[in-house]
Scaffold this motif. Structure first.
Motif, PDB file in Angstrom:
ATOM      1  N   GLY A 256       0.758  -1.200  -0.196  1.00  0.00           N
ATOM      2  CA  GLY A 256      -0.048  -0.088  -0.094  1.00  0.00           C
ATOM      3  C   GLY A 256       0.752   1.280  -0.012  1.00  0.00           C
ATOM      4  O   GLY A 256       0.458   2.296  -0.597  1.00  0.00           O
ATOM      5  N   GLU A 257       1.903   1.112   0.622  1.00  0.00           N
ATOM      6  CA  GLU A 257       2.915   2.438   0.842  1.00  0.00           C
ATOM      7  C   GLU A 257       3.444   2.695  -0.449  1.00  0.00           C
ATOM      8  O   GLU A 257       3.686   3.701  -1.078  1.00  0.00           O
ATOM      9  N   PHE A 258       4.015   1.658  -1.108  1.00  0.00           N
ATOM     10  CA  PHE A 258       4.669   1.631  -2.358  1.00  0.00           C
ATOM     11  C   PHE A 258       3.567   2.167  -3.482  1.00  0.00           C
ATOM     12  O   PHE A 258       4.007   3.043  -4.385  1.00  0.00           O
ATOM     13  N   LEU A 259       2.214   1.625  -3.626  1.00  0.00           N
ATOM     14  CA  LEU A 259       1.433   2.324  -4.392  1.00  0.00           C
ATOM     15  C   LEU A 259       1.200   3.791  -4.279  1.00  0.00           C
ATOM     16  O   LEU A 259       0.806   4.348  -5.187  1.00  0.00           O
ATOM     17  N   LEU A 260       0.868   4.022  -2.920  1.00  0.00           N
ATOM     18  CA  LEU A 260       0.605   5.390  -2.828  1.00  0.00           C
ATOM     19  C   LEU A 260       1.699   6.285  -3.155  1.00  0.00           C
ATOM     20  O   LEU A 260       1.438   7.135  -3.891  1.00  0.00           O
ATOM     21  N   ARG A 261       3.205   5.941  -2.962  1.00  0.00           N
ATOM     22  CA  ARG A 261       4.179   6.548  -3.378  1.00  0.00           C
ATOM     23  C   ARG A 261       4.209   6.798  -4.790  1.00  0.00           C
ATOM     24  O   ARG A 261       4.912   7.912  -5.376  1.00  0.00           O
ATOM     25  N   ASN A 262       3.931   5.695  -5.680  1.00  0.00           N
ATOM     26  CA  ASN A 262       3.942   5.778  -6.994  1.00  0.00           C
ATOM     27  C   ASN A 262       3.024   6.524  -7.547  1.00  0.00           C
ATOM     28  O   ASN A 262       3.297   7.194  -8.403  1.00  0.00           O
ATOM     29  N   THR A 263       1.794   6.719  -6.853  1.00  0.00           N
ATOM     30  CA  THR A 263       0.636   7.515  -7.469  1.00  0.00           C
ATOM     31  C   THR A 263       0.959   9.081  -7.204  1.00  0.00           C
ATOM     32  O   THR A 263       0.548   9.789  -7.883  1.00  0.00           O
ATOM     33  N   ILE A 264       1.793   9.303  -6.230  1.00  0.00           N
ATOM     34  CA  ILE A 264       2.116  10.734  -6.089  1.00  0.00           C
ATOM     35  C   ILE A 264       3.226  10.990  -6.778  1.00  0.00           C
ATOM     36  O   ILE A 264       3.839  12.298  -6.580  1.00  0.00           O
ATOM     37  N   GLY A 265       3.742  10.194  -7.482  1.00  0.00           N
ATOM     38  CA  GLY A 265       4.856  10.735  -8.382  1.00  0.00           C
ATOM     39  C   GLY A 265       6.454  10.359  -7.841  1.00  0.00           C
ATOM     40  O   GLY A 265       7.220  10.819  -8.660  1.00  0.00           O
ATOM     41  N   GLN A 266       6.392   9.689  -6.600  1.00  0.00           N
ATOM     42  CA  GLN A 266       7.737   9.143  -6.118  1.00  0.00           C
ATOM     43  C   GLN A 266       8.467   8.158  -7.085  1.00  0.00           C
ATOM     44  O   GLN A 266       7.923   7.249  -7.208  1.00  0.00           O
ATOM     45  N   ARG A 267       9.543   8.448  -7.706  1.00  0.00           N
ATOM     46  CA  ARG A 267      10.144   7.512  -8.759  1.00  0.00           C
ATOM     47  C   ARG A 267      11.370   6.462  -8.161  1.00  0.00           C
ATOM     48  O   ARG A 267      11.629   5.669  -8.660  1.00  0.00           O
ATOM     49  N   ASN A 268      11.808   7.083  -6.882  1.00  0.00           N
ATOM     50  CA  ASN A 268      12.952   6.406  -6.553  1.00  0.00           C
ATOM     51  C   ASN A 268      12.795   5.995  -5.026  1.00  0.00           C
ATOM     52  O   ASN A 268      12.600   6.973  -4.286  1.00  0.00           O
ATOM     53  N   ILE A 269      12.713   4.624  -4.836  1.00  0.00           N
ATOM     54  CA  ILE A 269      12.430   4.110  -3.282  1.00  0.00           C
ATOM     55  C   ILE A 269      13.445   3.130  -2.967  1.00  0.00           C
ATOM     56  O   ILE A 269      13.977   2.327  -3.617  1.00  0.00           O
ATOM     57  N   VAL A 270      13.983   3.342  -1.711  1.00  0.00           N
ATOM     58  CA  VAL A 270      14.877   2.326  -1.062  1.00  0.00           C
ATOM     59  C   VAL A 270      14.383   1.645   0.107  1.00  0.00           C
ATOM     60  O   VAL A 270      13.753   2.330   0.720  1.00  0.00           O
ATOM     61  N   LEU A 271      14.387   0.392   0.133  1.00  0.00           N
ATOM     62  CA  LEU A 271      13.731  -0.203   1.295  1.00  0.00           C
ATOM     63  C   LEU A 271      15.041  -0.722   2.152  1.00  0.00           C
ATOM     64  O   LEU A 271      15.715  -1.493   1.635  1.00  0.00           O
ATOM     65  N   ASP A 272      15.050  -0.369   3.239  1.00  0.00           N
ATOM     66  CA  ASP A 272      15.982  -0.606   4.109  1.00  0.00           C
ATOM     67  C   ASP A 272      15.657  -1.663   4.829  1.00  0.00           C
ATOM     68  O   ASP A 272      14.906  -1.769   5.710  1.00  0.00           O
ATOM     69  N   MET A 273      16.356  -3.068   4.863  1.00  0.00           N
ATOM     70  CA  MET A 273      15.999  -4.303   5.631  1.00  0.00           C
ATOM     71  C   MET A 273      16.920  -4.517   6.591  1.00  0.00           C
ATOM     72  O   MET A 273      17.012  -5.624   7.051  1.00  0.00           O
ATOM     73  N   ALA A 274      17.181  -3.519   7.341  1.00  0.00           N
ATOM     74  CA  ALA A 274      18.276  -3.644   8.257  1.00  0.00           C
ATOM     75  C   ALA A 274      17.475  -4.447   9.491  1.00  0.00           C
ATOM     76  O   ALA A 274      18.359  -5.108  10.202  1.00  0.00           O
ATOM     77  N   HIS A 275      16.557  -4.330   9.884  1.00  0.00           N
ATOM     78  CA  HIS A 275      15.757  -5.134  10.747  1.00  0.00           C
ATOM     79  C   HIS A 275      15.050  -6.470  10.423  1.00  0.00           C
ATOM     80  O   HIS A 275      14.875  -7.228  11.346  1.00  0.00           O
ATOM     81  N   VAL A 276      15.031  -6.685   9.206  1.00  0.00           N
ATOM     82  CA  VAL A 276      14.198  -7.846   8.597  1.00  0.00           C
ATOM     83  C   VAL A 276      15.199  -9.004   8.513  1.00  0.00           C
ATOM     84  O   VAL A 276      16.266  -8.814   7.949  1.00  0.00           O
ATOM     85  N   GLN A 277      14.626  -9.969   9.185  1.00  0.00           N
ATOM     86  CA  GLN A 277      15.767 -11.510   9.134  1.00  0.00           C
ATOM     87  C   GLN A 277      15.049 -12.500   8.137  1.00  0.00           C
ATOM     88  O   GLN A 277      15.798 -13.362   7.810  1.00  0.00           O
ATOM     89  N   LYS A 278      13.630 -12.500   7.872  1.00  0.00           N
ATOM     90  CA  LYS A 278      13.031 -13.527   7.167  1.00  0.00           C
ATOM     91  C   LYS A 278      12.139 -12.868   6.321  1.00  0.00           C
ATOM     92  O   LYS A 278      11.374 -11.842   6.557  1.00  0.00           O
ATOM     93  N   THR A 279      11.646 -13.634   5.253  1.00  0.00           N
ATOM     94  CA  THR A 279      10.506 -13.200   4.431  1.00  0.00           C
ATOM     95  C   THR A 279      10.086 -14.350   3.774  1.00  0.00           C
ATOM     96  O   THR A 279      10.790 -15.464   3.824  1.00  0.00           O
ATOM     97  N   ASP A 280       8.728 -14.368   3.146  1.00  0.00           N
ATOM     98  CA  ASP A 280       8.451 -15.746   2.344  1.00  0.00           C
ATOM     99  C   ASP A 280       8.344 -15.062   0.757  1.00  0.00           C
ATOM    100  O   ASP A 280       8.785 -14.079   0.531  1.00  0.00           O
ATOM    101  N   GLU A 281       7.441 -15.977   0.058  1.00  0.00           N
ATOM    102  CA  GLU A 281       7.311 -15.462  -1.489  1.00  0.00           C
ATOM    103  C   GLU A 281       6.422 -14.282  -1.426  1.00  0.00           C
ATOM    104  O   GLU A 281       6.682 -13.635  -2.287  1.00  0.00           O
ATOM    105  N   VAL A 282       5.655 -13.899  -0.581  1.00  0.00           N
ATOM    106  CA  VAL A 282       4.970 -12.672  -0.714  1.00  0.00           C
ATOM    107  C   VAL A 282       6.006 -11.600  -0.290  1.00  0.00           C
ATOM    108  O   VAL A 282       5.711 -10.581  -1.217  1.00  0.00           O
TER     109      VAL A 282
END
Length: 126
Positions: A31-57
Motif C-alpha cells: 500500500g505504501e509503495f502504491l501510494l508513493r508511486n501514485t504521488i510521483g515518487q520514482r526512487n524508493i529505497v527499502l532498508d531491510m536492516a531489521h528484517v531477518q526473514k520473508t516468504d514468497e509474498v
C-alpha cells in the motif's frame, strides 16, 4: 507493522521495523509503495536492516516495487540485506533484476547516477 519513511529530495527510504515480512506486513508495504508511486515518487529505497526473514509474498513485494519505480523512470533499491535474505534473492535470480546496495550511501550514489543519466538522456523532467 511499524516502519519509518525518510523523505529526501529525489528519493525516499522505507525501513520496516519487523523481523519478518509476512503476508500482512507485505500488504502494508505494498500500500505504501502504491501510494508513493501514485504521488510521483520514482526512487524508493527499502532498508531491510531489521528484517531477518520473508516468504514468497515478500519476494513478490520487491518485484512489484521494482516495476512501480521502473514504470515512472525511477529505481528501487534494497539495502542492508542479511545473509538469509541475500540467499533468497540469489536463489530466485532476482539479484540480476533488483538493485541491491550494502548501505544507504551506496544506494544514494546509485540514485543520483540514475537521475543524472536519465536527465542526460532527456527522460526525466523536473
Amino acid at each position: 507493522m511499524k516502519y519509518t519513511i525518510d523523505k529526501h529530495d529525489r528519493y525516499i527510504v522505507i525501513e520496516p521495523h519487523v523481523e519478518v515480512i509476512d503476508a500482512d506486513n507485505a500488504a502494508k508495504l505494498k500500500g505504501e509503495f502504491l501510494l508513493r508511486n501514485t504521488i510521483g515518487q520514482r526512487n524508493i529505497v527499502l532498508d531491510m536492516a531489521h528484517v531477518q526473514k520473508t516468504d514468497e509474498v515478500g519476494i513478490r513485494l520487491g518485484i512489484l516495487a521494482h516495476r512501480l519505480c521502473q514504470s515512472v523512470g525511477g529505481i528501487f533499491i534494497l539495502v542492508h540485506l542479511c545473509p538469509t535474505l541475500m540467499d533468497m534473492v540469489r536463489v530466485s535470480h532476482l539479484d540480476k533484476t533488483l538493485k541491491i546496495a550494502p548501505s544507504l550511501k551506496v544506494a544514494e550514489d546509485l540514485i543520483f547516477a540514475h537521475e543524472l543519466e536519465s536527465e542526460y538522456r532527456g527522460t526525466i523532467e523536473d
